[in-house]
Structure formats: structure tokens, C-alpha cells
Scaffold this active site. Structure first.
Site, PDB file in Angstrom:
ATOM      1  N   TYR A 165      13.297   4.867  -5.861  1.00 60.01           N
ATOM      2  CA  TYR A 165      13.598   6.200  -5.048  1.00 60.01           C
ATOM      3  C   TYR A 165      13.847   5.981  -3.734  1.00 60.01           C
ATOM      4  O   TYR A 165      14.072   7.037  -3.075  1.00 60.01           O
ATOM      5  CB  TYR A 165      12.114   7.207  -5.324  1.00 60.01           C
ATOM      6  CG  TYR A 165      10.876   6.572  -4.888  1.00 60.01           C
ATOM      7  CD1 TYR A 165      10.771   6.373  -3.646  1.00 60.01           C
ATOM      8  CD2 TYR A 165       9.811   6.628  -5.971  1.00 60.01           C
ATOM      9  CE1 TYR A 165       9.349   6.100  -3.439  1.00 60.01           C
ATOM     10  CE2 TYR A 165       8.846   6.527  -5.552  1.00 60.01           C
ATOM     11  CZ  TYR A 165       8.282   6.014  -4.129  1.00 60.01           C
ATOM     12  OH  TYR A 165       7.172   5.753  -3.621  1.00 60.01           O
ATOM     13  N   LYS A 173      10.091   3.390   2.628  1.00 63.51           N
ATOM     14  CA  LYS A 173      10.813   2.454   1.843  1.00 63.51           C
ATOM     15  C   LYS A 173      12.124   2.338   2.177  1.00 63.51           C
ATOM     16  O   LYS A 173      12.954   1.414   2.134  1.00 63.51           O
ATOM     17  CB  LYS A 173      10.599   2.574   0.387  1.00 63.51           C
ATOM     18  CG  LYS A 173       9.067   2.592  -0.140  1.00 63.51           C
ATOM     19  CD  LYS A 173       8.817   0.649  -0.438  1.00 63.51           C
ATOM     20  CE  LYS A 173       7.424   0.739  -1.116  1.00 63.51           C
ATOM     21  NZ  LYS A 173       7.186  -0.646  -0.931  1.00 63.51           N
TER      22      LYS A 173
HETATM   23  C1  HXC Z   1      -4.090  13.346   0.334  1.00 64.31           C
HETATM   24  C2  HXC Z   1      -4.652  11.492   1.561  1.00 64.31           C
HETATM   25  C3  HXC Z   1      -4.902  10.566   0.396  1.00 64.31           C
HETATM   26  C4  HXC Z   1      -4.800  11.436  -0.951  1.00 64.31           C
HETATM   27  C5  HXC Z   1      -5.330   9.661   1.866  1.00 64.31           C
HETATM   28  N1  HXC Z   1      -5.208  10.418   2.500  1.00 64.31           N
HETATM   29  N2  HXC Z   1      -5.331   9.384   0.708  1.00 64.31           N
HETATM   30  N3  HXC Z   1      -4.390  12.792   1.613  1.00 64.31           N
HETATM   31  N4  HXC Z   1      -4.346  12.926  -0.690  1.00 64.31           N
HETATM   32  N5  HXC Z   1      -4.884  10.904  -2.112  1.00 64.31           N
HETATM   33  C6  HXC Z   1      -5.015  10.825   3.917  1.00 64.31           C
HETATM   34  C7  HXC Z   1      -6.414  10.765   4.557  1.00 64.31           C
HETATM   35  O1  HXC Z   1      -6.979  12.039   4.202  1.00 64.31           O
HETATM   36  C8  HXC Z   1      -6.041  10.684   6.025  1.00 64.31           C
HETATM   37  O2  HXC Z   1      -5.556  11.716   6.662  1.00 64.31           O
HETATM   38  C9  HXC Z   1      -5.005   9.524   5.641  1.00 64.31           C
HETATM   39  O3  HXC Z   1      -4.151   9.736   4.612  1.00 64.31           O
HETATM   40  C10 HXC Z   1      -5.438   8.166   5.937  1.00 64.31           C
HETATM   41  O4  HXC Z   1      -6.215   8.127   5.256  1.00 64.31           O
HETATM   42  P1  HXC Z   1      -7.334   6.632   5.216  1.00 64.31           P
HETATM   43  O5  HXC Z   1      -8.072   6.462   3.890  1.00 64.31           O
HETATM   44  O6  HXC Z   1      -8.130   6.905   6.419  1.00 64.31           O
HETATM   45  O7  HXC Z   1      -6.262   5.493   5.328  1.00 64.31           O
HETATM   46  P2  HXC Z   1      -6.131   4.106   5.053  1.00 64.31           P
HETATM   47  O8  HXC Z   1      -7.592   3.534   4.912  1.00 64.31           O
HETATM   48  O9  HXC Z   1      -5.387   3.518   6.280  1.00 64.31           O
HETATM   49  O10 HXC Z   1      -5.617   4.023   3.663  1.00 64.31           O
HETATM   50  C11 HXC Z   1      -4.345   3.917   3.483  1.00 64.31           C
HETATM   51  C12 HXC Z   1      -3.937   4.822   2.449  1.00 64.31           C
HETATM   52  C13 HXC Z   1      -4.724   4.199   1.032  1.00 64.31           C
HETATM   53  C14 HXC Z   1      -2.381   4.577   1.983  1.00 64.31           C
HETATM   54  C15 HXC Z   1      -4.060   6.192   2.569  1.00 64.31           C
HETATM   55  O11 HXC Z   1      -4.431   4.878  -0.048  1.00 64.31           O
HETATM   56  C16 HXC Z   1      -4.507   2.871   0.746  1.00 64.31           C
HETATM   57  O12 HXC Z   1      -5.075   1.895   1.540  1.00 64.31           O
HETATM   58  N6  HXC Z   1      -3.628   2.537  -0.303  1.00 64.31           N
HETATM   59  C17 HXC Z   1      -3.231   1.215  -0.495  1.00 64.31           C
HETATM   60  C18 HXC Z   1      -3.106   1.005  -1.948  1.00 64.31           C
HETATM   61  C19 HXC Z   1      -1.865   1.955  -2.409  1.00 64.31           C
HETATM   62  O13 HXC Z   1      -1.559   3.008  -1.761  1.00 64.31           O
HETATM   63  N7  HXC Z   1      -1.052   1.535  -3.199  1.00 64.31           N
HETATM   64  C20 HXC Z   1       0.330   2.422  -3.872  1.00 64.31           C
HETATM   65  C21 HXC Z   1       1.254   1.534  -3.816  1.00 64.31           C
HETATM   66  S1  HXC Z   1       2.492   1.834  -5.286  1.00 64.31           S
HETATM   67  P3  HXC Z   1      -6.589  12.620   7.474  1.00 64.31           P
HETATM   68  O14 HXC Z   1      -5.685  13.823   7.910  1.00 64.31           O
HETATM   69  O15 HXC Z   1      -7.529  13.210   6.305  1.00 64.31           O
HETATM   70  O16 HXC Z   1      -6.944  11.833   8.670  1.00 64.31           O
HETATM   71  C22 HXC Z   1       3.864   2.508  -4.379  1.00 64.31           C
HETATM   72  C23 HXC Z   1       4.999   2.599  -5.510  1.00 64.31           C
HETATM   73  C24 HXC Z   1       4.546   3.111  -6.736  1.00 64.31           C
HETATM   74  O17 HXC Z   1       4.007   2.332  -3.453  1.00 64.31           O
HETATM   75  C25 HXC Z   1       5.858   3.687  -7.536  1.00 64.31           C
HETATM   76  C26 HXC Z   1       5.650   3.911  -8.795  1.00 64.31           C
HETATM   77  C27 HXC Z   1       6.825   4.066  -9.561  1.00 64.31           C
HETATM   78  P1  NAP Z   2      -1.120  -1.867  -5.232  1.00 68.14           P
HETATM   79  O1  NAP Z   2      -1.912  -2.764  -6.149  1.00 68.14           O
HETATM   80  O2  NAP Z   2      -1.770  -0.825  -4.854  1.00 68.14           O
HETATM   81  O3  NAP Z   2      -1.023  -3.111  -4.209  1.00 68.14           O
HETATM   82  C1  NAP Z   2      -0.723  -2.801  -2.629  1.00 68.14           C
HETATM   83  C2  NAP Z   2      -1.305  -3.870  -1.847  1.00 68.14           C
HETATM   84  O4  NAP Z   2      -1.112  -3.688  -0.494  1.00 68.14           O
HETATM   85  C3  NAP Z   2      -2.819  -3.939  -1.929  1.00 68.14           C
HETATM   86  O5  NAP Z   2      -2.971  -5.582  -2.512  1.00 68.14           O
HETATM   87  C4  NAP Z   2      -3.367  -3.599  -0.367  1.00 68.14           C
HETATM   88  O6  NAP Z   2      -4.415  -4.551  -0.401  1.00 68.14           O
HETATM   89  C5  NAP Z   2      -2.236  -4.041   0.377  1.00 68.14           C
HETATM   90  N1  NAP Z   2      -2.240  -3.117   1.585  1.00 68.14           N
HETATM   91  C6  NAP Z   2      -2.292  -1.810   1.565  1.00 68.14           C
HETATM   92  N2  NAP Z   2      -2.453  -1.717   2.956  1.00 68.14           N
HETATM   93  C7  NAP Z   2      -2.356  -2.777   3.638  1.00 68.14           C
HETATM   94  C8  NAP Z   2      -2.386  -2.913   5.096  1.00 68.14           C
HETATM   95  N3  NAP Z   2      -2.608  -2.065   6.095  1.00 68.14           N
HETATM   96  N4  NAP Z   2      -2.548  -4.055   5.436  1.00 68.14           N
HETATM   97  C9  NAP Z   2      -2.177  -5.170   4.554  1.00 68.14           C
HETATM   98  N5  NAP Z   2      -2.346  -5.112   3.158  1.00 68.14           N
HETATM   99  C10 NAP Z   2      -2.268  -3.745   2.662  1.00 68.14           C
HETATM  100  O7  NAP Z   2       0.408  -1.649  -5.523  1.00 68.14           O
HETATM  101  P2  NAP Z   2       1.512  -2.438  -6.623  1.00 68.14           P
HETATM  102  O8  NAP Z   2       1.618  -1.541  -7.697  1.00 68.14           O
HETATM  103  O9  NAP Z   2       1.183  -3.658  -6.596  1.00 68.14           O
HETATM  104  O10 NAP Z   2       2.742  -2.276  -5.434  1.00 68.14           O
HETATM  105  C11 NAP Z   2       3.167  -3.317  -4.944  1.00 68.14           C
HETATM  106  C12 NAP Z   2       4.541  -3.224  -4.054  1.00 68.14           C
HETATM  107  O11 NAP Z   2       5.294  -2.737  -5.295  1.00 68.14           O
HETATM  108  C13 NAP Z   2       4.404  -1.819  -3.284  1.00 68.14           C
HETATM  109  O12 NAP Z   2       5.433  -2.064  -2.152  1.00 68.14           O
HETATM  110  C14 NAP Z   2       4.944  -0.748  -3.844  1.00 68.14           C
HETATM  111  O13 NAP Z   2       5.510   0.005  -3.240  1.00 68.14           O
HETATM  112  C15 NAP Z   2       5.878  -1.556  -4.846  1.00 68.14           C
HETATM  113  N6  NAP Z   2       6.417  -0.830  -6.076  1.00 68.14           N
HETATM  114  C16 NAP Z   2       5.433  -0.961  -7.273  1.00 68.14           C
HETATM  115  C17 NAP Z   2       5.868  -0.359  -8.385  1.00 68.14           C
HETATM  116  C18 NAP Z   2       4.872  -0.235  -9.531  1.00 68.14           C
HETATM  117  O14 NAP Z   2       5.155   0.178 -10.689  1.00 68.14           O
HETATM  118  N7  NAP Z   2       3.842  -0.863  -9.651  1.00 68.14           N
HETATM  119  C19 NAP Z   2       6.976   0.191  -8.600  1.00 68.14           C
HETATM  120  C20 NAP Z   2       7.918   0.151  -7.470  1.00 68.14           C
HETATM  121  C21 NAP Z   2       7.647  -0.229  -6.343  1.00 68.14           C
HETATM  122  P3  NAP Z   2      -5.634  -4.285   0.581  1.00 68.14           P
HETATM  123  O15 NAP Z   2      -6.269  -2.935  -0.078  1.00 68.14           O
HETATM  124  O16 NAP Z   2      -6.521  -5.309   0.221  1.00 68.14           O
HETATM  125  O17 NAP Z   2      -5.182  -4.119   1.777  1.00 68.14           O
END
Ligand code: HXC
Ligand code: NAP
Length: 289
Positions: free
Chosen positions: A161, A176
């Protein structure tokens, strides 16, 4: 109709055995999902793989996967948003295993939310992890490669996307797309120094580590999406791992600034009769944590 065929079984390699022997590969977010899958495939080819992320539990899973594939692992605590932590992580890896040869910017944050409900801190968290984190790690990596006169390879993990945006993911799509732009800028800046910068743009790759909020957006699960994709299947994480090992290898020595899409044709799907339009706020629950 059976769609695109499945790839060969996990456990095979697409490059000659030992391609990464003596090489150090750093994978941010390497303890879960796609990061762990890529770490595994580099390990299978002989790499030492540094698993760099915040959670010790995630990192332990990545370390185990690398070791099971026959590689050596380095466990590195890192929040990619913090430049001082990034520098310290490179120091730790260099001390433990030698300088980093390959950097995979895979770490990401994401949660589905309509743009008008996204808080400033929620926006900042995602943009800082995805865009700033990729920049800080790339900059530290390049500085060190240039200083020692060594080539290197950077691989950014994007998402399909980046083209067309993603309703409900304004933060992630914007960040991204920024990394896609960085891929091209840095490829040109650093090619004279022997550093290649490429990207992979994945479609749907289900795995067991998806966060709860991402799962909430797909109540039937990611596997159930197979029939929405022209390939009639989702991606397998090891096939994405193979692509990563190729793009960072000497066999791809003339490829830089390139984004390889791996999505079974998903991003190209169009119909003469599109489905009825549903506003995003009707699709995402109020409390998707
Ligand atoms: C609304 C949310 C939220 C949610 C967090 N926030 N989760 N708001 N809905 N589900 C808000 C919080 O309220 C806070 O704002 C702010 O985001 C920061 O939250 P924290 O928990 O303090 O942040 P942090 O610990 O830094 O965590 C970062 C995070 C968290 C992004 C919010 O989800 C995370 O660590 N994610 C890592 C794994 C991840 O997201 N993986 C997905 C990758 S998949 P306020 O205002 O309350 O302070 C991908 C592609 C997939 O990218 C594509 C599929 C097709
Ligand atoms: P995921 O399992 O949630 O992985 C995200 C990883 O990022 C976790 O291992 C997390 O580890 C690490 N991370 C998050 N915040 C971080 C920070 N501040 N510092 C260091 N590490 C951090 O998601 P995923 O599906 O494997 O996705 C991996 C990548 O592929 C991402 O870039 C995502 O956008 C991309 N992607 C995934 C898909 C899919 O279908 N799965 C599709 C398109 C693109 P910690 O929590 O230990 O920090």
C-alpha cells in the site's frame, strides 16, 4: 482453478550453500513474523544474524530460529527510534561477531484506525518506528561501511500500500512511502561507496506473531484472505526470506534502488465492477486494542 503454485518446501535454499558464511546480518524486529523468517533463511546460508528489537521474549524466539537453522545469533536490545541505542547496537554486534555486512530494516509499528481517531502520539509512534528507525539504522550502517571501506547491503521492508495508500493505516502508509523514497535516495548517495539499498514490498504473509490489533481487523484470520488474491493463496514467509537473501547477496550486485513486489498479484487487482464502497470507520471497531 488452483491459482499460483506453492513454492518449494521450507528448508531448501535458493542460493548456493554457504553464501553468507563469514557475513553478519542485522535484522530489526527479527524475533517475530517476517523478520524471523528472513533471519532464518540468512542463517540457513551460513550467516551470523543479529536479532535487534525491544522485547527480550521476541528476541529469544528469533535467536532460537536462527540457531535451529544452523546459524549463529546475536541478541541485541534495541528501540530503533533512539539514535544512541542504534549506535550502541552496532557496537555490540561488531564486538560479538564483527561489523555488520547486511542491514534489514524490518521493524514496524501499525494498528488499524480511522485517521480522525488517531492521536498525535499514535501517529508519532508508528512514523518514528517505521521511517525514522529505518533512517537511523541505515545512516549508522553506512557511516561504518564507509569508515572501513567495506561494501554493504540494506534491505527495507515496505508494504504494497505504498502505492494508493491504505484507509485505516494513514500512519503506516505515509511512513512506508517515506521509506520507499529513502530506498531510492540512499541507493544513489551510497552506490559510490559500494552500498546497495533495495526494498521488498510484501502483500499478505500470515504468521503466528501478528499483533492483536492487526488481527482484530481480520476477524476470519489472514489465511481466509486467500480467495481475495489473484494467486488464490497467501504468501509463505520462507519465500519472502529467499527473496531477501537474493537481494542482499553478491548475485544481486548490480541491483540497487529497486523495490521487489511479492504479493501474488494482489496490488493489481481491479474489477470492471468494484465492490460497494464502505467507509473505513464502518469497518474498524471502536476499541481495536
Ligand atoms: C489506537 C493506539 C493503538 C490502537 C497504540 N495506540 N495502539 N491507538 N488503537 N490499537 C496509541 C496509544 O494510545 C498511544 O497514543 C500511542 O499509540 C503510542 O502507544 P504506545 O503503546 O505507548 O507505543 P509503543 O509502546 O511505542 O508501541 C508502538 C505501537 C505498538 C506501534 C503502538 O503497536 C507496537 O509496538 N507495535 C509493534 C508491532 C506491530 O505493530 N506490528 C505490525 C506490523 S505489520 P496516546 O495518544 O494514547 O499516548 C505491518 C504491515 C501489515 O506493518 C500489512 C498487512 C497487510
Ligand atoms: P510483527 O511480527 O509485528 O513484527 C514487527 C517487529 O518490529 C517486531 O518483531 C517488533 O519487535 C519490532 N519492533 C517494533 N517496534 C520496534 C522498535 N521501536 N524498535 C525495534 N524493533 C521494533 O509484524 P510482521 O508482520 O512480521 O511485519 C514485519 C515487516 O513486514 C514490517 O515492516 C511490516 O510492515 C511488513 N509487512 C508485513 C506484512 C504481513 O503480511 N505480515 C505485509 C506487508 C508488510 P519488538 O516488539 O521486540 O520490538
Amino acid at each position: 482453478m488452483s491459482g499460483l503454485p506453492e513454492p518449494p518446501q521450507k528448508g531448501r535454499t535458493m542460493l548456493p550453500s554457504g553464501t553468507y558464511v563469514g557475513k553478519v546480518v542485522m535484522v530489526t524486529g527479527g524475533g517475530t513474523g517476517l523478520g524471523k523468517a528472513m533471519a532464518t533463511e540468512f542463517a540457513r546460508l551460513g550467516a551470523t544474524v543479529a536479532i535487534a528489537s525491544r522485547s527480550a521474549e521476541h528476541r529469544a524466539n528469533g535467536v532460537r530460529a536462527v540457531e535451529e537453522a544452523g546459524g549463529r545469533a546475536v541478541d541485541v536490545a534495541l528501540d530503533v527510534r533512539d539514535a544512541a541505542q542504534v549506535a550502541a547496537a552496532f557496537d555490540q554486534i561488531t564486538q560479538a561477531a564483527g561489523p555488520v555486512d547486511v542491514l534489514i530494516n524490518n521493524a514496524a509499528g501499525n494498528f488499524p484506525i480511522p485517521a480522525e481517531r488517531l492521536s498525535p502520539n499514535g501517529w508519532k509512534a508508528v512514523v518514528d518506528i517505521v521511517l525514522t528507525g529505518a533512517f537511523l539504522c541505515s545512516q549508522e550502517f553506512a557511516r561504518r561501511c564507509v569508515a572501513r571501506g567495506a561494501p554493504g547491503s540494506i534491505l527495507n521492508i515496505l508494504v504494497t500500500y505504498i502505492d494508493g495508500g491504505a484507509p485505516g493505516h494513514s500512519h503506516s502508509a505515509a511512513a512506508k512511502a517515506g521509506v520507499a523514497s529513502l530506498t531510492e535516495t540512499l541507493a544513489v548517495e551510497w552506490a559510490p561507496d559500494g552500498i546497495r539499498v533495495n526494498a521488498i514490498s510484501p502483500g499478505l504473509f500470515p504468521h503466528d506473531d501478528h499483533t492483536a490489533s492487526m488481527r482484530a481487523n481480520r476477524p476470519d484470520g489472514y489465511e481466509a484472505e486467500w480467495n481475495r488474491i489473484p494467486a488464490l493463496r497467501v504468501g509463505r514467509t520462507h519465500e519472502l526470506g529467499w527473496l531477501a537473501t537474493y537481494l542482499c547477496s553478491p548475485y544481486a550486485a548490480y541491483i540497487t534502488g529497486h523495490t521487489a513486489v511479492i504479493d501474488g498479484g494482489d496490488r493489481l487487482r481491479r474489477s470492471v465492477r468494484m465492490p460497494v464502497f464502505v467507509p473505513i470507520r464502518e469497518l474498524i471497531p471502536e476499541t481495536p486494542r
